[in-house]
Design a protein around this motif. Structure first.
Motif, PDB file in Angstrom:
ATOM      1  N   TYR A  91      -3.140   1.143   0.563  1.00 30.63           N
ATOM      2  CA  TYR A  91      -4.401   1.480  -0.092  1.00 30.63           C
ATOM      3  C   TYR A  91      -4.166   2.233  -1.393  1.00 30.63           C
ATOM      4  O   TYR A  91      -4.832   1.971  -2.409  1.00 30.63           O
ATOM      5  CB  TYR A  91      -5.260   2.314   0.858  1.00 30.63           C
ATOM      6  CG  TYR A  91      -6.627   2.649   0.305  1.00 30.63           C
ATOM      7  CD1 TYR A  91      -7.679   1.737   0.370  1.00 30.63           C
ATOM      8  CD2 TYR A  91      -6.879   3.896  -0.285  1.00 30.63           C
ATOM      9  CE1 TYR A  91      -8.935   2.046  -0.138  1.00 30.63           C
ATOM     10  CE2 TYR A  91      -8.130   4.213  -0.785  1.00 30.63           C
ATOM     11  CZ  TYR A  91      -9.152   3.287  -0.714  1.00 30.63           C
ATOM     12  OH  TYR A  91     -10.397   3.594  -1.218  1.00 30.63           O
ATOM     13  N   HIS A  92      -3.218   3.166  -1.385  1.00 34.51           N
ATOM     14  CA  HIS A  92      -2.964   3.991  -2.572  1.00 34.51           C
ATOM     15  C   HIS A  92      -1.787   3.497  -3.413  1.00 34.51           C
ATOM     16  O   HIS A  92      -1.478   4.104  -4.446  1.00 34.51           O
ATOM     17  CB  HIS A  92      -2.707   5.434  -2.161  1.00 34.51           C
ATOM     18  CG  HIS A  92      -3.925   6.132  -1.645  1.00 34.51           C
ATOM     19  ND1 HIS A  92      -4.902   6.635  -2.471  1.00 34.51           N
ATOM     20  CD2 HIS A  92      -4.328   6.409  -0.373  1.00 34.51           C
ATOM     21  CE1 HIS A  92      -5.857   7.202  -1.740  1.00 34.51           C
ATOM     22  NE2 HIS A  92      -5.543   7.075  -0.470  1.00 34.51           N
ATOM     23  N   GLY A  93      -1.128   2.443  -2.968  1.00 34.11           N
ATOM     24  CA  GLY A  93       0.005   1.926  -3.729  1.00 34.11           C
ATOM     25  C   GLY A  93       1.176   2.887  -3.773  1.00 34.11           C
ATOM     26  O   GLY A  93       1.804   3.069  -4.829  1.00 34.11           O
ATOM     27  N   VAL A  94       1.491   3.496  -2.626  1.00 37.40           N
ATOM     28  CA  VAL A  94       2.590   4.466  -2.559  1.00 37.40           C
ATOM     29  C   VAL A  94       3.904   3.731  -2.383  1.00 37.40           C
ATOM     30  O   VAL A  94       4.102   3.015  -1.399  1.00 37.40           O
ATOM     31  CB  VAL A  94       2.377   5.450  -1.388  1.00 37.40           C
ATOM     32  CG1 VAL A  94       3.560   6.410  -1.282  1.00 37.40           C
ATOM     33  CG2 VAL A  94       1.077   6.221  -1.579  1.00 37.40           C
ATOM     34  N   HIS A  95       4.810   3.928  -3.324  1.00 32.23           N
ATOM     35  CA  HIS A  95       6.119   3.285  -3.271  1.00 32.23           C
ATOM     36  C   HIS A  95       7.137   4.218  -2.632  1.00 32.23           C
ATOM     37  O   HIS A  95       6.980   5.441  -2.651  1.00 32.23           O
ATOM     38  CB  HIS A  95       6.571   2.881  -4.673  1.00 32.23           C
ATOM     39  CG  HIS A  95       5.784   1.739  -5.249  1.00 32.23           C
ATOM     40  ND1 HIS A  95       6.241   0.443  -5.259  1.00 32.23           N
ATOM     41  CD2 HIS A  95       4.543   1.710  -5.822  1.00 32.23           C
ATOM     42  CE1 HIS A  95       5.330  -0.344  -5.825  1.00 32.23           C
ATOM     43  NE2 HIS A  95       4.290   0.405  -6.176  1.00 32.23           N
ATOM     44  N   GLY A  96       8.192   3.607  -2.090  1.00 28.35           N
ATOM     45  CA  GLY A  96       9.236   4.388  -1.439  1.00 28.35           C
ATOM     46  C   GLY A  96       9.134   4.287   0.075  1.00 28.35           C
ATOM     47  O   GLY A  96       8.064   4.039   0.638  1.00 28.35           O
ATOM     48  N   TRP A  97      10.268   4.481   0.754  1.00 26.27           N
ATOM     49  CA  TRP A  97      10.313   4.424   2.208  1.00 26.27           C
ATOM     50  C   TRP A  97       9.581   5.633   2.787  1.00 26.27           C
ATOM     51  O   TRP A  97       9.865   6.777   2.410  1.00 26.27           O
ATOM     52  CB  TRP A  97      11.767   4.416   2.674  1.00 26.27           C
ATOM     53  CG  TRP A  97      11.937   4.494   4.161  1.00 26.27           C
ATOM     54  CD1 TRP A  97      11.305   3.755   5.104  1.00 26.27           C
ATOM     55  CD2 TRP A  97      12.803   5.393   4.871  1.00 26.27           C
ATOM     56  NE1 TRP A  97      11.712   4.114   6.363  1.00 26.27           N
ATOM     57  CE2 TRP A  97      12.626   5.108   6.253  1.00 26.27           C
ATOM     58  CE3 TRP A  97      13.701   6.371   4.472  1.00 26.27           C
ATOM     59  CZ2 TRP A  97      13.334   5.803   7.239  1.00 26.27           C
ATOM     60  CZ3 TRP A  97      14.415   7.052   5.456  1.00 26.27           C
ATOM     61  CH2 TRP A  97      14.222   6.774   6.819  1.00 26.27           C
ATOM     62  N   PRO A  98       8.612   5.427   3.696  1.00 24.03           N
ATOM     63  CA  PRO A  98       7.830   6.539   4.250  1.00 24.03           C
ATOM     64  C   PRO A  98       8.652   7.588   4.981  1.00 24.03           C
ATOM     65  O   PRO A  98       8.182   8.706   5.198  1.00 24.03           O
ATOM     66  CB  PRO A  98       6.858   5.842   5.214  1.00 24.03           C
ATOM     67  CG  PRO A  98       6.723   4.472   4.667  1.00 24.03           C
ATOM     68  CD  PRO A  98       8.068   4.124   4.117  1.00 24.03           C
ATOM     69  N   GLY A  99       9.879   7.244   5.376  1.00 26.49           N
ATOM     70  CA  GLY A  99      10.738   8.235   6.018  1.00 26.49           C
ATOM     71  C   GLY A  99      11.341   9.230   5.051  1.00 26.49           C
ATOM     72  O   GLY A  99      11.861  10.275   5.464  1.00 26.49           O
ATOM     73  N   ASN A 100      11.260   8.924   3.771  1.00 24.65           N
ATOM     74  CA  ASN A 100      11.743   9.860   2.749  1.00 24.65           C
ATOM     75  C   ASN A 100      10.821  11.070   2.703  1.00 24.65           C
ATOM     76  O   ASN A 100       9.593  10.939   2.741  1.00 24.65           O
ATOM     77  CB  ASN A 100      11.773   9.139   1.400  1.00 24.65           C
ATOM     78  CG  ASN A 100      12.173  10.054   0.265  1.00 24.65           C
ATOM     79  OD1 ASN A 100      11.333  10.776  -0.260  1.00 24.65           O
ATOM     80  ND2 ASN A 100      13.431  10.004  -0.128  1.00 24.65           N
ATOM     81  N   SER A 101      11.377  12.271   2.616  1.00 28.62           N
ATOM     82  CA  SER A 101      10.575  13.488   2.722  1.00 28.62           C
ATOM     83  C   SER A 101       9.505  13.593   1.639  1.00 28.62           C
ATOM     84  O   SER A 101       8.376  14.017   1.904  1.00 28.62           O
ATOM     85  CB  SER A 101      11.479  14.722   2.694  1.00 28.62           C
ATOM     86  OG  SER A 101      12.246  14.757   1.501  1.00 28.62           O
ATOM     87  N   ALA A 102       9.825  13.191   0.405  1.00 27.25           N
ATOM     88  CA  ALA A 102       8.844  13.272  -0.676  1.00 27.25           C
ATOM     89  C   ALA A 102       7.701  12.281  -0.461  1.00 27.25           C
ATOM     90  O   ALA A 102       6.532  12.602  -0.688  1.00 27.25           O
ATOM     91  CB  ALA A 102       9.525  13.010  -2.020  1.00 27.25           C
TER      92      ALA A 102
END
Length: 357
Positions: A146-157
């Motif tokens: 929905y928000h177009g969040v890039h990167g692996w969700p397991g990454n802390s940031a």
């Protein structure tokens, strides 16, 4: 209430799941058990396990007081057995420290073994209607797209960003329904592969849909080679059709479950229970090999069946070792592949018995 939650709840009122067994009644204990079972497991798989578990252990004190073998037997087949052990340990802590109830505040609840931030939030939101955001796998996928969040969700940031988004969307009213709605959307519509975007109530403002990124988001976990280990399992069967089982050590894979003697080869598998040098090789049979996958590696299992007479038994005395019949094994906590292997063995044995008709 902002449009994200409003649209999602309107969809839920028509398409959401409102007849799941842990919703009637939706007590803290039942929500807790279901949330732990649902970690990395689909609803349709969990339902029969939940119903069996809740029938056998209907209250928190029942879980706290139950023999661990009983808890593990009820859990057998769901995998991730540390979750079952943590459930019972948490129940025992609640009896000792919280008057036999799950605590009502986030800090105390999330401090219990196996209850992290998202599980604690789900319990408080669904059982008490408190406005706490959750972030399970389904919710991460919905928010990342929905928000177009890039990167692996397991990454802390990335995880921090997703938590902030989850909190921003959580409404003050109908929190229990909203929590179920966003999980349902991820499970039923915004699926990992082939999402049904045309049915999504959030489609008009979804970045992944607009930019054709649904196949790319959320980013997968960085790939790594999955190691494979070879393992021999020894099935020792006596002339009473009983199987020799060993309880696994308190740490490591399948901790405290009952299993078969095992090792990298036949010698190691048999070494702890008998003098393998005098093992009657004419009664040793090789069974079909199979593979079992864990989250971080897989095992190639070679099962060996050894038929012995009781008078020939050289099994050393050990409180974590014993002979068990087919019916007794059903009441023990066994790893799923071991239970399946023994079930096939008992089925084959019965099919070979002469008819008494």
């Amino acid at each position: 209430m902002h449009n994200f939650a409003k649209n999602l709840l309107a969809w839920f009122d028509i398409h959401g799941r409102s007849n799941l067994p842990w919703q009637h009644p939706r007590t803290p204990y039942r929500v807790w058990i279901s949330e732990v079972m649902l970690q990395q497991t689909q609803v349709r798989t969990v339902i029969p396990y939940f119903e069996r578990f809740a029938l056998a252990l209907p209250a928190l004190k029942d879980l706290a007081d139950a023999p661990q073998d009983r808890v593990l037997a009820l859990w057998s087949g769901l995998g991730y057995y540390s979750r079952a052990r943590n459930l019972q340990r948490s129940a025992q802590l609640c009896v000792a420290q919280h008057d036999g109830e799950l605590p009502r505040n986030m800090e105390s609840l999330s401090a219990l073994p196996g209850i992290g931030r998202s599980t604690a939030a789900a319990i408080l939101a669904q059982a008490h209607g408190e406005p706490h955001a959750i972030l399970d796998g389904n919710v991460r996928r919905v928010l990342a797209r929905y928000h177009g969040v890039h990167g692996w969700p397991g990454n802390s940031a990335v995880q921090k960003q997703l938590w902030e988004l989850a909190e921003s969307h959580t409404p003050d009213k109908r929190v229990a329904d909203y929590t179920q709605a966003i999980m349902d959307l991820g499970a039923l519509v915004c699926t990992r592969s082939k999402p049904r975007c045309s049915e999504c109530p959030l489609q008009d403002k979804c970045v992944a849909y607009r930019e054709n990124l649904t196949a790319a988001l959320p980013h997968p976990k960085p790939a790594r080679k999955v190691p494979t280990r070879d393992l021999t399992m020894l099935i020792v069967r006596d002339n009473l059709d009983r199987i020799l089982l060993e309880r696994r050590p308190p740490t490591g894979v399948w901790a405290r479950l009952w299993s078969l003697p095992q090792g990298v080869d036949l010698e190691e598998a048999s070494d702890s229970i008998m003098d393998h040098r005098s093992m009657p090789s004419d009664r040793l049979a090789l069974l079909p090999e199979f593979t079992h996958a864990f989250s971080h590696y897989r095992i190639n299992v070679t099962p060996m069946l050894l038929q012995i007479d009781n008078s020939e038994s050289r099994i050393a005395d050990n409180p974590d070792r014993g002979w068990y019949s087919h019916h007794e094994i059903a009441e023990l906590g066994l790893p799923a592949p071991v239970r399946k292997l023994l079930a096939s063995l008992f089925t084959e044995t019965r099919s070979c018995e002469p008819s008494t008709a």
